[in-house]
Design a protein around this motif. Structure first.
Motif: not given
Length: 211
Positions: A4-11, A42-53, A86-88
C-alpha cells in the motif's frame, strides 16, 4: 498491506514526471491522507514502522479487536511488513480513524518530525475503540506537531461517502447487519459530519503550508 505505501510512492513518482500535472505540484508540500487501512498506510508512508511481533503481543491483550482476527487474511504476520516503507517526500499526513496501528513501534512514531492530523470516531462500532486506535498514534506522536481530534458523533463509517436514501434497506437485503455502513451517531447528518471533517483538514493544511 506492505504494498500500500509503495503504491502511493509510485503515484507521487507518476505525478512528478507528468508533463501537465507536475507544473501544479509543490513537491515540498506533499501531504498524504487515508481512512481506516488508508490511515495505517499514510502513517507507514510517514515513517511509522510496523513490528509483527509487537502486533502479535498486543493481540494477546486486545484480542477483541477485529484486526486481531484478520491476521491471516491481511498477512499481518508477514515479515515484509517490518521493512521501512517511508517516503521522504511526505511532509505531513492525515489519518482518519485508522486501524491496525497498534503494530507500529513507539519509537518510530516518536521520530516522525513533521505535522500530522489524527481524527478519530467517537462512537465505537464494536471493535474500533478510538483510544486503542487513533489514540495510540497520538500517544507517541510529537505533541507539538500532531493535532488529535475525536468527533463524538462519528462512527468508523462516517468518513465514507453519503449513502443513497434507500441504502439501508438495500444493504439489509444483501446481508443482515451491513446497514451499519450508512449509520452515524447523534442527530447530525453525515453531510454535516463531513463538513466538520473537511473544515478540520482544510485548516490543518492551510497552517502546514504557511510554514
Amino acid at each position: 498491506m506492505w504494498l500500500r505505501p509503495q503504491d502511493l510512492s509510485k503515484t507521487i513518482d507518476a505525478l512528478q514526471i507528468d508533463e501537465f500535472l507536475a507544473n501544479y505540484i509543490d513537491m515540498n508540500k506533499i501531504s498524504s491522507i487515508g481512512h481506516s487501512l488508508g490511515g495505517w498506510t499514510v502513517a507507514a508512508l510517514a515513517g511509522a514502522r510496523f513490528d509483527t511481533d509487537l502486533f502479535k503481543q498486543d493481540c494477546t491483550i486486545h484480542s477483541h479487536l477485529k484486526a486481531c482476527q484478520l491476521v491471516n487474511e491481511l498477512g499481518l504476520d508477514n515479515p515484509q511488513l517490518n521493512k521501512n516503507m517511508s517516503d521522504q517526500r511526505i511532509k505531513s499526513f492525515i489519518s482518519l480513524d485508522a486501524g491496525l496501528v497498534r503494530g507500529f513501534t513507539a519509537d518510530s512514531l516518536k521520530n516522525i518530525a513533521f505535522p500530522s492530523l489524527i481524527i478519530g470516531a467517537g462512537i465505537d462500532v464494536g471493535d474500533m475503540n478510538v483510544e486503542l486506535e487513533s489514540g495510540y498514534l497520538q500517544q507517541f506522536l510529537s505533541k507539538s506537531l500532531s493535532t488529535y481530534i475525536v468527533i463524538p458523533d462519528a462512527t468508523h463509517f462516517s468518513f465514507m461517502q453519503i449513502c443513497k436514501s434507500d441504502a439501508i434497506d438495500i444493504l439489509e437485503q444483501e446481508a443482515k447487519g451491513e446497514a451499519i455502513i450508512c449509520k452515524d451517531g447523534g442527530n447530525r447528518t453525515r453531510t454535516e459530519i463531513h463538513r466538520e471533517i473537511t473544515d478540520q483538514i482544510i485548516d490543518f493544511l492551510a497552517k502546514v503550508n504557511l510554514n
